[in-house]
Design a protein around this motif. Structure first.
Motif, PDB file in Angstrom:
ATOM      1  N   PHE A 178      12.833  57.773 114.571  1.00 12.74           N
ATOM      2  CA  PHE A 178      12.374  56.476 115.038  1.00 12.74           C
ATOM      3  C   PHE A 178      12.913  56.238 116.447  1.00 12.74           C
ATOM      4  CE2 PHE A 178      12.812  51.937 115.723  1.00 12.74           C
ATOM      5  CZ  PHE A 178      11.563  51.480 115.365  1.00 12.74           C
ATOM      6  N   THR A 179      11.993  56.082 117.399  1.00 13.88           N
ATOM      7  CA  THR A 179      12.407  55.836 118.784  1.00 13.88           C
ATOM      8  C   THR A 179      11.897  54.473 119.231  1.00 13.88           C
ATOM      9  OG1 THR A 179      10.432  56.861 119.671  1.00 13.88           O
ATOM     10  CG2 THR A 179      12.347  58.280 119.403  1.00 13.88           C
ATOM     11  N   THR A 180      12.570  53.930 120.226  1.00 13.55           N
ATOM     12  CA  THR A 180      12.180  52.601 120.707  1.00 13.55           C
ATOM     13  C   THR A 180      11.682  52.626 122.147  1.00 13.55           C
ATOM     14  OG1 THR A 180      14.479  52.225 121.301  1.00 13.55           O
ATOM     15  CG2 THR A 180      13.742  51.348 119.191  1.00 13.55           C
ATOM     16  N   ARG A 181      11.752  53.787 122.782  1.00 14.23           N
ATOM     17  CA  ARG A 181      11.341  53.820 124.191  1.00 14.23           C
ATOM     18  C   ARG A 181      10.362  54.983 124.393  1.00 14.23           C
ATOM     19  NH1 ARG A 181      16.892  53.311 127.352  1.00 14.23           N
ATOM     20  NH2 ARG A 181      17.194  55.300 126.292  1.00 14.23           N
ATOM     21  N   SER A 183       8.539  58.749 124.457  1.00 18.35           N
ATOM     22  CA  SER A 183       8.356  59.710 123.370  1.00 18.35           C
ATOM     23  C   SER A 183       9.402  60.813 123.408  1.00 18.35           C
ATOM     24  CB  SER A 183       6.951  60.293 123.429  1.00 18.35           C
ATOM     25  OG  SER A 183       6.750  60.887 124.687  1.00 18.35           O
ATOM     26  N   ARG A 186      15.964  59.848 122.846  1.00 19.65           N
ATOM     27  CA  ARG A 186      16.783  60.157 121.683  1.00 19.65           C
ATOM     28  C   ARG A 186      16.472  59.137 120.585  1.00 19.65           C
ATOM     29  NH1 ARG A 186      21.510  63.023 122.645  1.00 19.65           N
ATOM     30  NH2 ARG A 186      21.522  64.046 124.663  1.00 19.65           N
ATOM     31  N   GLY A 251      18.863  50.053 120.712  1.00 19.82           N
ATOM     32  CA  GLY A 251      18.690  48.967 119.750  1.00 19.82           C
ATOM     33  C   GLY A 251      20.021  48.385 119.325  1.00 19.82           C
ATOM     34  N   SER A 252      19.989  47.127 118.897  1.00 13.70           N
ATOM     35  CA  SER A 252      21.224  46.471 118.446  1.00 13.70           C
ATOM     36  C   SER A 252      21.545  46.911 117.026  1.00 13.70           C
ATOM     37  CB  SER A 252      21.042  44.959 118.479  1.00 13.70           C
ATOM     38  OG  SER A 252      20.157  44.576 117.436  1.00 13.70           O
ATOM     39  N   TYR A 255      19.187  45.226 114.516  1.00 10.85           N
ATOM     40  CA  TYR A 255      17.853  45.837 114.535  1.00 10.85           C
ATOM     41  C   TYR A 255      17.880  47.183 113.817  1.00 10.85           C
ATOM     42  CZ  TYR A 255      13.535  47.821 116.406  1.00 10.85           C
ATOM     43  OH  TYR A 255      12.300  48.401 116.536  1.00 10.85           O
ATOM     44  N   ARG A 258      17.855  46.828 110.085  1.00 14.66           N
ATOM     45  CA  ARG A 258      16.537  46.417 109.587  1.00 14.66           C
ATOM     46  C   ARG A 258      15.566  47.604 109.586  1.00 14.66           C
ATOM     47  NH1 ARG A 258      13.900  40.888 111.884  1.00 14.66           N
ATOM     48  NH2 ARG A 258      11.847  41.177 110.927  1.00 14.66           N
ATOM     49  N   VAL A 259      15.587  48.347 110.690  1.00 13.85           N
ATOM     50  CA  VAL A 259      14.697  49.511 110.799  1.00 13.85           C
ATOM     51  C   VAL A 259      15.101  50.571 109.779  1.00 13.85           C
ATOM     52  CG1 VAL A 259      14.088  51.445 112.291  1.00 13.85           C
ATOM     53  CG2 VAL A 259      14.029  49.109 113.191  1.00 13.85           C
ATOM     54  N   VAL A 262      13.422  49.999 106.560  1.00 11.78           N
ATOM     55  CA  VAL A 262      11.990  50.310 106.642  1.00 11.78           C
ATOM     56  C   VAL A 262      11.774  51.826 106.654  1.00 11.78           C
ATOM     57  CG1 VAL A 262       9.921  50.111 108.084  1.00 11.78           C
ATOM     58  CG2 VAL A 262      11.491  48.158 107.876  1.00 11.78           C
ATOM     59  N   GLU A 263      12.568  52.498 107.448  1.00 11.44           N
ATOM     60  CA  GLU A 263      12.364  53.935 107.609  1.00 11.44           C
ATOM     61  C   GLU A 263      12.773  54.713 106.350  1.00 11.44           C
ATOM     62  OE1 GLU A 263      10.096  54.030 110.411  1.00 11.44           O
ATOM     63  OE2 GLU A 263      11.070  55.992 110.421  1.00 11.44           O
ATOM     64  N   ARG A 265      12.476  53.537 103.300  1.00  8.76           N
ATOM     65  CA  ARG A 265      11.361  53.314 102.372  1.00  8.76           C
ATOM     66  C   ARG A 265      10.167  54.199 102.730  1.00  8.76           C
ATOM     67  NH1 ARG A 265       8.723  48.565 103.745  1.00  8.76           N
ATOM     68  NH2 ARG A 265       7.015  49.942 104.340  1.00  8.76           N
ATOM     69  N   ARG A 266       9.887  54.259 104.025  1.00  7.60           N
ATOM     70  CA  ARG A 266       8.734  55.073 104.446  1.00  7.60           C
ATOM     71  C   ARG A 266       8.978  56.559 104.197  1.00  7.60           C
ATOM     72  NH1 ARG A 266       7.032  51.862 110.040  1.00  7.60           N
ATOM     73  NH2 ARG A 266       6.162  50.059 108.967  1.00  7.60           N
TER      74      ARG A 266
END
Lengths: 273, 703
Positions: A178-181, A183, A186, A251-252, A255, A258-259, A262-263, A265-266
């Motif tokens: 899971f990345t936030t910026r 592709s 890191r 990310g904080s 955050y 929370r992610v 989700v991740e 579960r996915r």
């Protein structure tokens, strides 16, 4: 700077024993190069493993995948036996940076660097991999979770070399980065989930703090139960609640937690649709 | 097959330039954001290292392209983390860098101000008690420092009666928008090599977009005639505005003067982050319309954080200001734009030059207003978009406009009318440097021609465009036209290679020069100027003789559980008038959009107590190939139209197009970058009474 280039493993081990921390081990150099360029480390010497052919082997022995420490990310991605028996590993190694980096970055390097924001450690851990360390007192093996002790810190002694990674026969497994910026960034959160041949379920979360995190008690379910959404949600929420997370540019802490839920579960949904 | 010289490794970049016998420089930089230098201890230095201390440059006056506020080395006072306090020259770059680590500087810290709104508050430390407008030709537009404050320039537009306008409005949208600092991140860092000749001339080879500004300012700094300063500007490995006006040139020249030998300085990546960045901004918008959607009033306050030294911050703030009305007919429009000192590294020219910050605010406000009117954002824009013959807020009459067509094209590209959900639109207008001058000479050389002009090459393909234009005029092959590095000893004056003006201005001068050459047989000269300018107190006059125009549309979905955005398409339409160099123009659009995407989604320089905490390209993330897959663009041409500059045009509309697409999902963001975490926070707010985040800072003063 002294540059030591052993031509075989015996010589490499001898040089390691002789120079210890005075010669930083150089594998692919992608991480070391950044640290040196930024002036974060200035090694007195470098011990390059580039010519040690024994460390480049890929083999399957008694159902266990053996990857030499100098096997590159690209080789893990492309090796037919790895792809056939451990297909999650090529996906996880493919998630690292760009092809230019993966062509030289090694499996031994990424584990010994112990950078928390990496992809391969969680993937290897979920598959129950072990790292083989060799030194003057002989050989020992440690799990990936026990290898990485903290930020850029491992249990490898100054006279030991990480020579091989062994991965037991695998069942179904998934890896999610899971990345936030960009592709090529890191990971902010990584989740590796696997069902071992003995039906044990493993879920390992990486990139959230200095060490890999797994909560085996939450995963103590029969693999068949993962088909149930309630079971998956329970595990995911448990991970979200228990995970220790840091704040960084990706990310904080809040955050990430929370992610993480989700991740996880996915990942379980992907593992057991 | 012609292989691009860049691909062949045939280009000699600025960093490749050397002078015989050169030493290598390194800088000792401040570790505090604001303080008094108590001592500089150089006793640990090896004897083959030369050191330049503040007393060595005490004879050099402060410099600056718009405000004369910057010392060659910080003297008693340091004003940002990273400010050079001493400089060293050594036989190798490595030795110079090692020496810089061995210098011990003691500081007494002073209170620092790191936020643009706090910097205009009553208790803020005053960074420059006396603000002196520069004598440079870049300070041409009536700079208005506000005495006793950190405001180094205040620009106003007073068009109509804004309060009467709001009284007529049935609906008013009001919000505050913010943008962070950002890095240009050119591949090649800042680099210069300089020497004083035996005859007392100063020669500098430097990566710069502004060779004549560097010449003028170096001459003033060292008390030389301009003719006794020679500036050669080889190709740059990227600039994006970072290499405009004087950067490292003064300290390199001062080092060369001290050691009596040539000195070369190449900054490293970390230093790039404290050399020149993009202006962080706060823009407050109030926009009013009648119930039918006719815009009747707009009030905008722009606050541009120019850092510790003004650089061209006054110009950036002014352009932010006169772009703030947007390409719409608004009978009553007041704008107050300010360039403000803080203890951040200096901020200056950055591709888009203030338009991005301004348009992020005003185009987001358009969609906020449309929501309040319960009207389609496309219809609201259609109803108010400015066209030929309409008056702009500056009082000038618009001509050669294309906004309506650009809007329709991007809306069609994402099928906006059929399904607006998940989609966002933005329009942008950007002025070109007005007034300015360009001149060029062309001569026969062998069986071809040589072009002498000051237009610099920074990857934008300026030389290729000039060669193509000359070849077209002279009926020869482009390969027969040579365009050497600009050298102020050999080329005629040009304002600068900025503002997307070169193809338009220099191109027209070249056409004249080619005509003169055909008449003369051997050589020709052409020059052109555009005239205009604005009254800084009323904003009335001619802002730009030539407007850069673009529109963007974004189409995306959002992962509601993580805030991650899935960009299906991002399309820009840019008005080109007439395209000179098709592949070059396409690359400019692609590059601008990629930078716009990074700006929109993840680029921001982070600070901790004034220190940059992500001064590398791992922690400061740039878009990569996979990120730009959804980007498409088109160049709009018109029969008989003039060439339009397009070096920056496609960048500014990207962030608001994406922001407006998010808004169509009820996700309201007022601050860049739109990282997943911020998007998730906005999803949490969605539909609530307070879907638009409240201004988290103090009430803003209005001058």
């Amino acid at each position: 700077m002294n540059w030591y280039v052993p031509s075989d493993l015996e010589e490499a081990l001898l040089l390691r024993e002789t120079y210890g921390e005075d010669a930083t081990v150089h594998a692919g150099g992608t991480f070391l190069g950044i640290l040196m360029n930024q002036g974060l480390i200035a090694p007195a010497g470098l011990l390059s493993l580039g010519k040690v052919a024994e460390l480049r082997n890929v083999a399957v022995v008694d159902g266990e995948l053996r990857l030499g420490a100098m096997v590159t990310h690209r080789e893990v991605e492309r090796h037919p036996q790895v792809r056939a028996g451990w297909p999650m590993l090529p996906r996880a190694f493919h998630a690292v940076a760009s092809p230019r980096v993966r062509t030289v970055a090694t499996i031994g390097g990424v584990l010994a660097d112990a950078d928390y924001a990496s992809d391969p450690p969680a993937a290897l851990s979920a598959l129950g991999a072990r790292a083989v360390l060799r030194g003057p007192r002989g050989e020992r093996t440690v799990s990936i979770e026990d290898l990485i002790l903290g930020y850029y810190t491992t249990c490898i002694e100054p006279d030991e070399l990480l020579v091989e990674v062994g991965v037991p026969a695998a069942g179904d497994a998934v890896y999610r980065k899971f990345t936030t910026r960009s592709s090529e960034d890191r990971p902010c959160v990584t989740v590796a989930a696997a069902v071992a041949p003995d039906r044990r379920v493993s879920v390992v979360v990486g990139a959230c703090s200095e060490r890999l995190q797994r909560f085996d008690d939450l995963c103590a379910v029969d693999a068949a139960e993962l088909r149930d959404g309630g079971c998956r949600a329970e595990i995911a929420e448990g991970y979200g609640a228990r995970i220790r997370a840091i704040s960084d540019v990706r990310g904080s802490a809040g955050y990430r937690r929370r992610v993480c839920a989700v991740e996880v579960r996915r990942a379980l949904e992907e593992l057991s649709p | 097959v012609t292989v691009d010289p860049r691909a062949r490794g045939a280009v000699r970049y600025s960093v490749d330039a050397d002078m015989p016998g050169e030493l290598h420089g390194a800088l000792v930089r401040s570790t505090v954001a604001h303080g008094v230098v108590r001592s500089i201890d150089v006793s640990a230095l090896h004897r083959d290292v030369a050191v330049l201390l503040p007393e060595d440059v005490a004879d050099l006056p402060p410099y600056g392209c718009q405000i004369a506020d910057q010392p060659v080395l910080a003297g008693e006072r340091v004003r940002f983390v990273g400010e050079p306090v001493a400089a060293l020259a050594a036989p190798t770059a490595a030795a110079a860098r090692a020496a810089a680590q061995a210098v011990v500087v003691e500081y007494e810290e002073l209170p620092a101000v790191l936020d643009v709104l706090e910097a205009v508050g009553e208790d803020a430390p005053l960074l420059h008690p006396n603000v002196a407008v520069s004598a440079s030709d870049a300070a041409y537009f009536g700079i208005r420092p506000v005495a006793g404050t950190n405001i180094c320039h205040r620009f106003r537009i007073r068009h109509g009666d804004v309060e009467a306008g709001f009284a007529e409005a049935d609906v008013v949208a009001e919000a505050t928008y913010r943008t962070p600092s950002a890095a240009h991140a050119a591949m090649e860092p800042h680099t210069s090599v300089a020497r004083f000749t035996d005859a007392g001339r100063l020669e500098v080879i430097t990566g710069t977009q502004t060779p004549f500004n560097v010449r003028m300012e170096l001459a003033a700094l060292f008390g030389l005639d301009e003719e006794d300063v020679r500036v050669v500007a080889p190709a740059m490995g990227g600039s994006f505005g970072a290499k405009t006006f004087m950067r490292q040139e003064p300290v390199v020249a001062a080092l060369a003067r001290k050691v009596g030998r040539p000195v070369k300085l190449v900054l490293d990546r970390g230093e790039e982050f404290v050399t020149l960045n993009r202006h962080p901004s706060v823009v407050q918008v109030r926009l009013g319309a009648t119930g039918d959607g006719d815009l009747v009033a707009k009030a905008v306050s722009c606050w541009a954080d120019t850092g510790a030294y003004a650089d061209c911050g006054p110009g950036v703030a002014q352009k932010m200001g006169f772009a703030a009305p947007g390409p719409y007919r608004i009978p009553n429009c007041w704008v107050d734009a300010h360039a403000v000192y803080t203890n951040a590294p200096p901020n200056g020219a950055f591709r888009g030059y203030g338009q991005m910050q301004s348009i992020w605010a005003s185009e987001r406000a358009m969609d906020a207003l449309a929501a309040k009117l319960d009207m389609s954002p496309l219809r609201l824009r259609r109803r108010n978009v400015i066209g030929d013959g309409d008056g702009y807020a500056t009082g000038e009459t618009m001509h050669d406009t294309c906004f309506e067509e650009l809007l329709e094209r991007v809306a069609a590209a994402v099928d906006y009318e059929r399904e607006p959900r998940g989609k966002g639109l933005a329009l942008m207008m950007k002025g070109m440097q007005t007034p300015s001058r360009a001149a060029i000479a062309i001569e026969r050389e062998g069986d071809g021609y040589v072009v002498r002009c000051a237009t610099t090459e920074m990857g934008q393909g300026a030389r290729r465009s000039l060669a193509l234009l000359a070849a077209e005029q002279l009926d020869c092959a482009p390969e027969q036209v040579r365009v050497p590095d600009p050298d102020t000893d050999r080329v005629p004056y040009d304002t600068r290679t900025t503002s997307s003006r070169s193809t338009y201005m220099m191109g027209r001068a070249l056409v004249m020069a080619c005509q003169a050459l055909r008449e003369d047989g051997q050589r020709g000269f052409g020059s052109i100027s555009n005239d205009g300018g604005l009254d800084p107190d009323t904003g009335q006059g001619v802002a730009s003789t030539h407007w850069h125009q673009a529109a963007a549309a974004a189409w995306l979905d959002v992962d509601d559980e993580t805030g991650v955005l899935d960009l299906h398409r991002l399309h820009c339409a840019v008005y080109a008038g007439r395209v000179v160099n098709e592949p070059g123009a396409a690359l400019q659009n692609e590059g601008s959009m990629s930078m716009g995407l990074g700006t929109a989604l993840f680029e921001a320089i982070d600070f901790n107590e004034g220190q940059v905490t992500n001064a590398n390209l791992s922690d400061y993330n740039l878009p990569t190939a996979e990120d730009v897959a959804a980007l498409t663009h088109e160049l709009v041409e018109r029969e008989g139209a003039a060439v339009h500059g397009l070096g920056e045009t496609a960048l500014p509309p990207v962030p608001p197009a994406i922001g407006n697409a998010l808004a169509s999902h009820g996700i309201e963001l007022d601050e860049l970058p739109m990282v997943p975490e911020r998007i998730l926070e906005a999803i949490d707010r969605r539909g609530g009474a307070d879907a638009t985040p409240r201004d988290r800072r103090a009430e803003v003063p209005r001058t």
